[in-house]
Design a protein around this motif. Structure first.
Motif, PDB file in Angstrom:
ATOM      1  N   LYS A   8       0.805  -1.172   0.017  1.00  0.00           N
ATOM      2  CA  LYS A   8      -0.044  -0.041   0.042  1.00  0.00           C
ATOM      3  C   LYS A   8       0.902   1.058  -0.169  1.00  0.00           C
ATOM      4  CE  LYS A   8      -3.660   2.238   2.500  1.00  0.00           C
ATOM      5  NZ  LYS A   8      -4.709   2.328   3.443  1.00  0.00           N
ATOM      6  N   ILE A   9       1.741   1.127   0.966  1.00  0.00           N
ATOM      7  CA  ILE A   9       2.841   2.338   1.077  1.00  0.00           C
ATOM      8  C   ILE A   9       3.449   2.635  -0.415  1.00  0.00           C
ATOM      9  CG2 ILE A   9       4.875   3.390   2.112  1.00  0.00           C
ATOM     10  CD1 ILE A   9       3.676   2.214   4.766  1.00  0.00           C
ATOM     11  N   CYS A  10       4.159   1.464  -0.734  1.00  0.00           N
ATOM     12  CA  CYS A  10       4.881   1.610  -2.216  1.00  0.00           C
ATOM     13  C   CYS A  10       4.070   2.416  -3.287  1.00  0.00           C
ATOM     14  CB  CYS A  10       5.318   0.151  -2.544  1.00  0.00           C
ATOM     15  SG  CYS A  10       6.896  -0.029  -1.830  1.00  0.00           S
ATOM     16  N   LYS A  11       2.749   1.641  -3.403  1.00  0.00           N
ATOM     17  CA  LYS A  11       1.850   2.064  -4.596  1.00  0.00           C
ATOM     18  C   LYS A  11       1.699   3.611  -4.112  1.00  0.00           C
ATOM     19  CE  LYS A  11      -2.606   0.716  -6.203  1.00  0.00           C
ATOM     20  NZ  LYS A  11      -3.543   1.710  -5.452  1.00  0.00           N
ATOM     21  N   LEU A  12       1.346   4.122  -3.100  1.00  0.00           N
ATOM     22  CA  LEU A  12       1.146   5.502  -2.766  1.00  0.00           C
ATOM     23  C   LEU A  12       2.271   6.414  -2.991  1.00  0.00           C
ATOM     24  CD1 LEU A  12      -1.095   5.216   0.298  1.00  0.00           C
ATOM     25  CD2 LEU A  12      -1.959   6.319  -2.084  1.00  0.00           C
ATOM     26  N   GLN A  13       3.575   5.657  -2.568  1.00  0.00           N
ATOM     27  CA  GLN A  13       4.781   6.450  -2.844  1.00  0.00           C
ATOM     28  C   GLN A  13       5.025   6.688  -4.206  1.00  0.00           C
ATOM     29  OE1 GLN A  13       7.965   4.312  -0.620  1.00  0.00           O
ATOM     30  NE2 GLN A  13       7.820   5.955   0.997  1.00  0.00           N
ATOM     31  N   LEU A 109       1.612   8.418   8.031  1.00  0.00           N
ATOM     32  CA  LEU A 109       0.143   8.268   8.148  1.00  0.00           C
ATOM     33  C   LEU A 109      -0.570   6.913   7.754  1.00  0.00           C
ATOM     34  CD1 LEU A 109      -0.447  11.690   6.303  1.00  0.00           C
ATOM     35  CD2 LEU A 109      -0.772  11.265   8.573  1.00  0.00           C
ATOM     36  N   VAL A 110      -0.075   6.197   6.986  1.00  0.00           N
ATOM     37  CA  VAL A 110      -0.544   5.045   6.467  1.00  0.00           C
ATOM     38  C   VAL A 110      -0.158   4.079   7.877  1.00  0.00           C
ATOM     39  CG1 VAL A 110      -0.240   2.650   5.157  1.00  0.00           C
ATOM     40  CG2 VAL A 110       0.102   4.876   4.333  1.00  0.00           C
ATOM     41  N   ILE A 111       1.012   3.848   8.438  1.00  0.00           N
ATOM     42  CA  ILE A 111       0.946   3.336   9.801  1.00  0.00           C
ATOM     43  C   ILE A 111       0.248   3.794  10.751  1.00  0.00           C
ATOM     44  CG2 ILE A 111       2.436   2.473  11.596  1.00  0.00           C
ATOM     45  CD1 ILE A 111       4.671   2.616   9.386  1.00  0.00           C
ATOM     46  N   ALA A 112      -0.065   5.004  10.994  1.00  0.00           N
ATOM     47  CA  ALA A 112      -1.079   5.772  12.028  1.00  0.00           C
ATOM     48  C   ALA A 112      -2.207   5.038  11.807  1.00  0.00           C
ATOM     49  CB  ALA A 112      -1.033   7.217  11.677  1.00  0.00           C
ATOM     50  N   ARG A 113      -2.784   5.034  10.625  1.00  0.00           N
ATOM     51  CA  ARG A 113      -4.096   4.401  10.207  1.00  0.00           C
ATOM     52  C   ARG A 113      -4.144   2.941  10.865  1.00  0.00           C
ATOM     53  NH1 ARG A 113      -6.907   1.178   6.852  1.00  0.00           N
ATOM     54  NH2 ARG A 113      -9.125   1.842   6.768  1.00  0.00           N
ATOM     55  N   ARG A 140      -6.623   9.818   0.297  1.00  0.00           N
ATOM     56  CA  ARG A 140      -6.135   8.744  -0.279  1.00  0.00           C
ATOM     57  C   ARG A 140      -5.748   7.409   0.639  1.00  0.00           C
ATOM     58  NH1 ARG A 140      -6.138   6.513  -3.632  1.00  0.00           N
ATOM     59  NH2 ARG A 140      -4.483   5.954  -4.947  1.00  0.00           N
ATOM     60  N   ILE A 141      -5.365   7.848   1.766  1.00  0.00           N
ATOM     61  CA  ILE A 141      -4.954   6.860   2.754  1.00  0.00           C
ATOM     62  C   ILE A 141      -6.144   6.614   3.827  1.00  0.00           C
ATOM     63  CG2 ILE A 141      -3.576   6.425   5.095  1.00  0.00           C
ATOM     64  CD1 ILE A 141      -1.449   8.471   3.543  1.00  0.00           C
ATOM     65  N   GLY A 177     -11.840   9.816  10.521  1.00  0.00           N
ATOM     66  CA  GLY A 177     -12.049   8.578  11.344  1.00  0.00           C
ATOM     67  C   GLY A 177     -11.415   7.443  10.403  1.00  0.00           C
ATOM     68  N   LYS A 178     -10.930   6.444  11.127  1.00  0.00           N
ATOM     69  CA  LYS A 178     -10.573   5.273  10.526  1.00  0.00           C
ATOM     70  C   LYS A 178     -11.633   4.536   9.711  1.00  0.00           C
ATOM     71  CE  LYS A 178      -8.241   0.926  10.887  1.00  0.00           C
ATOM     72  NZ  LYS A 178      -7.139  -0.090  11.721  1.00  0.00           N
ATOM     73  N   SER A 179     -12.911   4.619  10.075  1.00  0.00           N
ATOM     74  CA  SER A 179     -14.149   3.986   9.481  1.00  0.00           C
ATOM     75  C   SER A 179     -15.306   4.662   9.924  1.00  0.00           C
ATOM     76  CB  SER A 179     -14.164   2.541  10.197  1.00  0.00           C
ATOM     77  OG  SER A 179     -14.756   2.751  11.452  1.00  0.00           O
ATOM     78  N   ASN A 180     -16.412   4.308   9.530  1.00  0.00           N
ATOM     79  CA  ASN A 180     -17.539   5.047   9.892  1.00  0.00           C
ATOM     80  C   ASN A 180     -18.129   4.547  11.313  1.00  0.00           C
ATOM     81  OD1 ASN A 180     -18.720   2.726   9.608  1.00  0.00           O
ATOM     82  ND2 ASN A 180     -19.876   2.839   7.780  1.00  0.00           N
ATOM     83  N   LYS A 181     -17.312   3.962  11.960  1.00  0.00           N
ATOM     84  CA  LYS A 181     -17.833   3.627  13.409  1.00  0.00           C
ATOM     85  C   LYS A 181     -17.399   4.864  14.229  1.00  0.00           C
ATOM     86  CE  LYS A 181     -17.719  -1.373  13.616  1.00  0.00           C
ATOM     87  NZ  LYS A 181     -16.839  -1.871  12.286  1.00  0.00           N
ATOM     88  N   VAL A 182     -17.137   5.778  13.858  1.00  0.00           N
ATOM     89  CA  VAL A 182     -16.357   6.868  14.522  1.00  0.00           C
ATOM     90  C   VAL A 182     -17.771   7.638  15.247  1.00  0.00           C
ATOM     91  CG1 VAL A 182     -15.244   9.209  14.684  1.00  0.00           C
ATOM     92  CG2 VAL A 182     -14.405   7.406  13.411  1.00  0.00           C
ATOM     93  N   ALA A 183     -17.679   7.922  16.353  1.00  0.00           N
ATOM     94  CA  ALA A 183     -18.748   8.729  17.063  1.00  0.00           C
ATOM     95  C   ALA A 183     -18.037   9.716  18.171  1.00  0.00           C
ATOM     96  CB  ALA A 183     -19.798   7.958  17.895  1.00  0.00           C
ATOM     97  N   LEU A 184     -17.835  11.106  17.665  1.00  0.00           N
ATOM     98  CA  LEU A 184     -17.057  11.771  18.629  1.00  0.00           C
ATOM     99  C   LEU A 184     -17.914  12.493  19.914  1.00  0.00           C
ATOM    100  CD1 LEU A 184     -15.392  14.245  15.955  1.00  0.00           C
ATOM    101  CD2 LEU A 184     -14.519  12.246  16.994  1.00  0.00           C
TER     102      LEU A 184
END
Ligand code: SAM
Length: 423
Positions: A8-13, A109-113, A140-141, A177-184
């Motif tokens: 994933k990182i290589c493709k984005l890089q 950012l990819v790893i943070a995700r 993108r990420i 958010g990482k996904s749509n499960k986020v509820a702030l």
């Protein structure tokens, strides 16, 4: 999993580079016991060194553990700060001079995700210069559908006189958010005053129990127009007659027969939530939110409060260290506001551009203030401080030494605050 992330990182890089190169790999020979913080003892774990190395190691040991990631990366200003802030490429291609900065941020950012829980959130401070490029990277990420919003944060009253025509008074906080499960969790609603209290907590009176508007007539719902009994002295309400209590019907000020908000069964169950004024007008008590006694509202997208201005952060650094040994700190109140509004009280927070460790200070204050139990992982560079910098003259050799000094400062004030440094 590691191979998927590598590709994933290589493709984005490749996508974001002019020459299509990719140099990202995980070193699988790394010791997986790298990350073992005893959270029953420590509030903060600080990883010293390049954050890409620390992020990779953390991911190899504990993916999906972070609730909130807050970062304040170098803005690419080319200023002479305590840290390197010059990542400009030759102005070629679609990305112009921004390619090098994007390539720096991308794998982090990819790893943070990957480190976030499915319900996790990331909030990133940034100014106008890299904002559009960061937004593209994040789309993108993290995916466009996981863009939560962009908050405009006022950082001074008069602005930095940096350009000929405009004095810039703001920067941004970009939230995904990482996904749509986020509820702030939401901002605490400080405008709301809860001036009364009973056995069920603090409350205020602001809503009539008599229905208003459409469908509010007695003839619309005759069974919801039953009599109530009010103690005009204490404000108590009953569904059954009580001696000396006033009988109240849902009549409006013009004498028109209307109905209540709830039926008789619900009213019996929740009669403790009703309140009678001295005139026998029945209201529903509006209780403060359970957590910290504060009601919450949706996070607003413009934050303009002097407690969030950069000047405040500079004063904090000067009062802690005796002089301004860190160039670009954030105010404690600013990071407290982010953490309080975007994470639960037992959250694990990650800041991998920790600088002067304001995030740890914010967590400490929030935990002290309302008995929360948030923990925090910090990462900061162990690069040498330039020998012409005021921090060097003050005796600090590496940038991470400034973060460590702030953690020690908090510990010296309060021995209950504990931290561990991983070199
Ligand atoms: C804008 S400052 C963060 C300031 C921080 N929010 C505060 O309140 O003090 C960015 C920080 O990221 C650190 N940094 C930059 N590149 C890094 C890297 N590759 N690894 C670890 N830290 C890095 C810098 O040394 C600097 O302290």
């Amino acid at each position: 999993m590691l191979s998927v992330i590598e590709s994933k990182i290589c493709k984005l890089q490749q996508e974001f580079s002019n020459d299509g190169t990719c140099d990202f790999t995980f070193d699988r020979s790394e010791n997986n016991s790298f990350f073992s913080v005893d959270w029953s003892v420590n509030d903060v774990a600080l990883f010293s060194g390049d954050n890409l190395t620390s992020l990779k190691k953390l991911l190899m040991t504990e993916p999906g553990i972070v609730d909130l990631c807050y970062i304040d990366p170098p803005y690419n200003t080319c200023s002479n700060f305590i840290y390197a802030d010059n990542r400009k490429s030759p102005e070629t291609g679609l990305l112009g001079s921004h390619e090098a900065w994007m390539q720096f941020m991308l794998p982090r950012l990819v790893i943070a995700r990957e480190l976030l829980k499915e319900s996790g959130v990331i909030a990133i401070s940034i100014d106008d210069y890299e904002f559009p490029y960061l937004k593209i990277l994040m789309d993108r990420i993290f995916g466009e559908k996981n863009f939560i919003g962009n908050i405009v944060v006022c950082r001074s009253k008069n602005g930095r006189g940096s350009t000929k025509n405009l004095a810039s008074t703001h920067e941004y906080l970009l939230v995904y958010g990482k996904s749509n499960k986020v509820a702030l969790r939401g901002e605490s609603d400080e405008d709301t005053i809860y001036d009364k209290a009973d056995a069920y907590g603090k409350y205020r009176i602001d809503g009539l129990f008599r229905k208003k508007g459409e469908g509010s007539l007695k003839s619309d719902r005759p069974l919801m127009a039953f009599p109530l009994y009010a103690n005009l002295e204490t404000g108590e309400v009953s569904v059954d007659p009580c001696e000396g209590w006033e009988k109240v019907l849902p009549k409006d000020s013009k004498g028109i027969d209307r109905r209540w908000l709830w039926g008789e069964t619900t009213t019996r169950e929740r009669v403790w939530q009703l309140y009678s004024s001295k005139n026998g007008v029945i209201y529903v008590k509006n209780y403060a939110g359970k957590e910290s006694g504060q009601k919450r509202k949706k996070i607003r997208t413009i934050w303009n409060d002097p407690s969030l201005y950069t000047e405040r952060a500079t004063n904090e650094i000067t009062s802690i260290f005796g002089q301004k040994i860190f160039d670009t700190p954030k105010p404690i109140e600013f990071i407290k506001k982010i953490i309080d509004a975007m994470s639960e009280e037992n959250a694990l927070v990650l800041d991998f551009f920790a600088g002067s460790a304001t995030t740890a200070h914010a967590i400490y204050e929030l935990n002290k203030m309302n008995g929360a139990n948030r923990k925090c992982i910090l990462m900061e560079s162990s690069d040498q401080i330039p020998n012409n910098h005021v921090a060097y003259a003050a005796g600090y050799k590496r940038i991470v030494d400034v973060s460590i000094a702030r953690l020690k400062y908090i510990h010296d004030k309060d021995q209950e605050f504990k931290f561990e440094v991983f070199e």
